[in-house]
Design an enzyme around this catalytic site. Structure first.
Site, PDB file in Angstrom:
ATOM      1  N   ALA A  56     -11.179 -19.167  18.304  1.00 25.12           N
ATOM      2  CA  ALA A  56     -10.955 -19.088  16.719  1.00 25.12           C
ATOM      3  C   ALA A  56     -12.176 -18.545  15.972  1.00 25.12           C
ATOM      4  O   ALA A  56     -11.968 -17.617  15.268  1.00 25.12           O
ATOM      5  CB  ALA A  56     -10.235 -20.303  16.307  1.00 25.12           C
ATOM      6  N   GLN A 207      -9.285 -19.951  30.724  1.00 23.62           N
ATOM      7  CA  GLN A 207     -10.547 -19.853  30.033  1.00 23.62           C
ATOM      8  C   GLN A 207     -11.508 -21.029  30.403  1.00 23.62           C
ATOM      9  O   GLN A 207     -12.474 -21.123  30.236  1.00 23.62           O
ATOM     10  CB  GLN A 207      -9.823 -19.925  28.716  1.00 23.62           C
ATOM     11  CG  GLN A 207      -9.572 -18.702  27.877  1.00 23.62           C
ATOM     12  CD  GLN A 207      -8.108 -18.717  27.916  1.00 23.62           C
ATOM     13  OE1 GLN A 207      -7.498 -19.363  28.825  1.00 23.62           O
ATOM     14  NE2 GLN A 207      -7.449 -18.067  26.990  1.00 23.62           N
ATOM     15  N   ASP A 248      -7.205 -23.986  17.055  1.00 27.31           N
ATOM     16  CA  ASP A 248      -7.076 -22.602  16.522  1.00 27.31           C
ATOM     17  C   ASP A 248      -6.639 -22.614  14.916  1.00 27.31           C
ATOM     18  O   ASP A 248      -6.698 -21.771  14.348  1.00 27.31           O
ATOM     19  CB  ASP A 248      -6.072 -21.905  17.281  1.00 27.31           C
ATOM     20  CG  ASP A 248      -6.679 -21.269  18.534  1.00 27.31           C
ATOM     21  OD1 ASP A 248      -6.802 -22.108  19.523  1.00 27.31           O
ATOM     22  OD2 ASP A 248      -7.357 -20.155  18.421  1.00 27.31           O
ATOM     23  N   LYS A 259      -4.805 -24.273  22.541  1.00 26.85           N
ATOM     24  CA  LYS A 259      -4.309 -23.586  23.788  1.00 26.85           C
ATOM     25  C   LYS A 259      -3.414 -24.354  24.210  1.00 26.85           C
ATOM     26  O   LYS A 259      -3.315 -25.630  24.355  1.00 26.85           O
ATOM     27  CB  LYS A 259      -5.480 -23.431  24.651  1.00 26.85           C
ATOM     28  CG  LYS A 259      -5.340 -22.784  25.742  1.00 26.85           C
ATOM     29  CD  LYS A 259      -4.477 -21.316  25.867  1.00 26.85           C
ATOM     30  CE  LYS A 259      -5.353 -20.382  24.968  1.00 26.85           C
ATOM     31  NZ  LYS A 259      -4.698 -19.148  24.381  1.00 26.85           N
TER      32      LYS A 259
END
Ligand code: MRU
Length: 367
Positions: A56, A207, A248, A259
């Protein structure tokens, strides 16, 4: 933070040509370290959309530099109208992280009243640089506040390693430096507080496995990568002392979009009475929203991210393999929302607060 022993940021102005913005290509990590040049607002848009840059705070700062690049390339007579068009265009690159819209709107407000395109361009570069520095300062402050939480647990454990679980990459790669969720870990590690990090792999794009594990290993922080569905088991067996994740978009009432899979970790933490912290700068708080589940737009990404996996093959090449049969439909929701009731506290650049409107506004009264 460190890449092969040298300090690095995720985004910077080209040292010899300030008409170029450079970023780390995060799609290549951890198997390759490549830098990409952004020349236009379309380059910035693509870099955000295809996840060359992601996370973000970094998306927000890339959007701000995108406005600068767009102004450089637009006609002097149209620059004001073009500014508004490119703002909408850049904001449409990814929907969930609110930092993108917040920073771009801030850029537009700052630039709209300048007399000429040339003055606006210079101001845009200065403003994007200022936003970058501000994000770094915010991440570092989050690190200092969050470190106090880790230190308290460490004392209670008589110096036994503090086990921290994190999801996705809310590390320096997702920001400019330090990270949000990882900043308290780096601060604690630098203070020689023994810690160990459980890194969720974070399917489908991995990630955690690809980025967070790489970051932590570059800094020498002890960590272990786990499959996404292992966290609940570890929590039941006393192997997690606290969770720290990023965000985010967090509503003014403390609902947290992060996520996909974050919500399930929060549920498991709640069931096992383990503190679940969300580390975020104020650029991730959407003060216009109150109901995270119904209001936050959740990105849906390409099915290919689920049905194919990328990695290093046995022959050393980077390759992709299909893991789902060709007939089965696939869904790929990028984020989920953790209701405020499962969040122990928010760690912000102004301090730690409860995940509710009253306490968030106590820290951010101007909102
Ligand atoms: O899809 P991504 O990789 O951009 O998602 C990133 C996350 O979900 C992070 O946890 C979030 O942006 C917080 S970053 C400090």
């Amino acid at each position: 933070m460190l890449v092969n022993g040298k300090n690095h940021h995720t985004i910077w102005v080209h040292p010899d040509n300030n008409h170029i913005i450079q970023v780390i290509d995060q799609r290549k990590l951890p198997f390759g370290f490549e830098i990409i040049d952004l020349h236009t607002e379309a380059d910035a848009f693509e870099a955000i959309k295809n996840m060359t840059v992601r996370g973000a705070p970094l998306i927000g700062v890339t959007g701000a530099y995108g406005i600068y690049l767009g102004l450089l390339n637009c006609k002097p007579e149209n620059w004001r109208a073009d500014l508004l068009k490119m703002a909408d265009y850049l904001k449409s690159s990814r929907p969930t992280a609110v930092n993108l819209a917040i920073l771009i709107d801030e850029m537009v407000r700052k630039l709209a009243d300048y007399e000429t395109k040339e003055i606006a361009c210079n101001a845009a570069l200065e403003e994007a640089n200022r936003m970058k520095s501000r994000e770094i300062a915010w991440s570092e402050a989050i690190g200092d506040f969050g470190c106090e939480l880790i230190e308290a647990i460490s004392k209670a454990k008589n110096g036994q390693p503090v086990n921290i679980l994190t999801h996705c990459n809310a590390g320096w790669l997702a920001c400019i430096d330090w990270g949000t969720a990882t900043a308290p870990m780096y601060k604690a590690f630098q203070k020689q507080i023994p810690i160990h990090v459980w890194v969720d792999e974070t399917r489908p794009r991995n990630q955690g496995a690809r980025l967070t594990a790489w970051e932590l290993s570059q800094e020498g922080v002890p960590h272990t990568v786990i499959p996404d569905n292992a966290g609940g088991h570890l929590m039941q067996h006393g192997m997690v002392d606290l969770c720290i994740v990023g965000s985010d978009r967090t509503t003014s009432t403390g609902d947290v979009a992060n996520k996909i899979g974050t919500y399930l970790k929060a549920l498991a933490a709640s069931d096992n009475i383990i503190p679940f912290y969300v580390a975020l700068p104020s650029s991730s708080i959407d003060f216009t929203m109150k109901d995270g589940i119904h209001e936050i737009p959740i990105e849906q990404r390409d099915a290919e991210e689920v049905s194919w996996m990328e990695g290093k093959l046995e022959n050393g090449q980077i390759g992709k393999i299909r893991i789902v049969n060709e007939q089965s439909p696939v869904a790929n929701f990028g984020f989920d929302v953790t209701p405020a009731k499962y969040v122990t506290a928010l760690i912000t650049e102004r301090g730690i607060c409860k995940a509710n409107e009253e306490d968030i506004l106590r820290l951010f009264p101007e909102k």
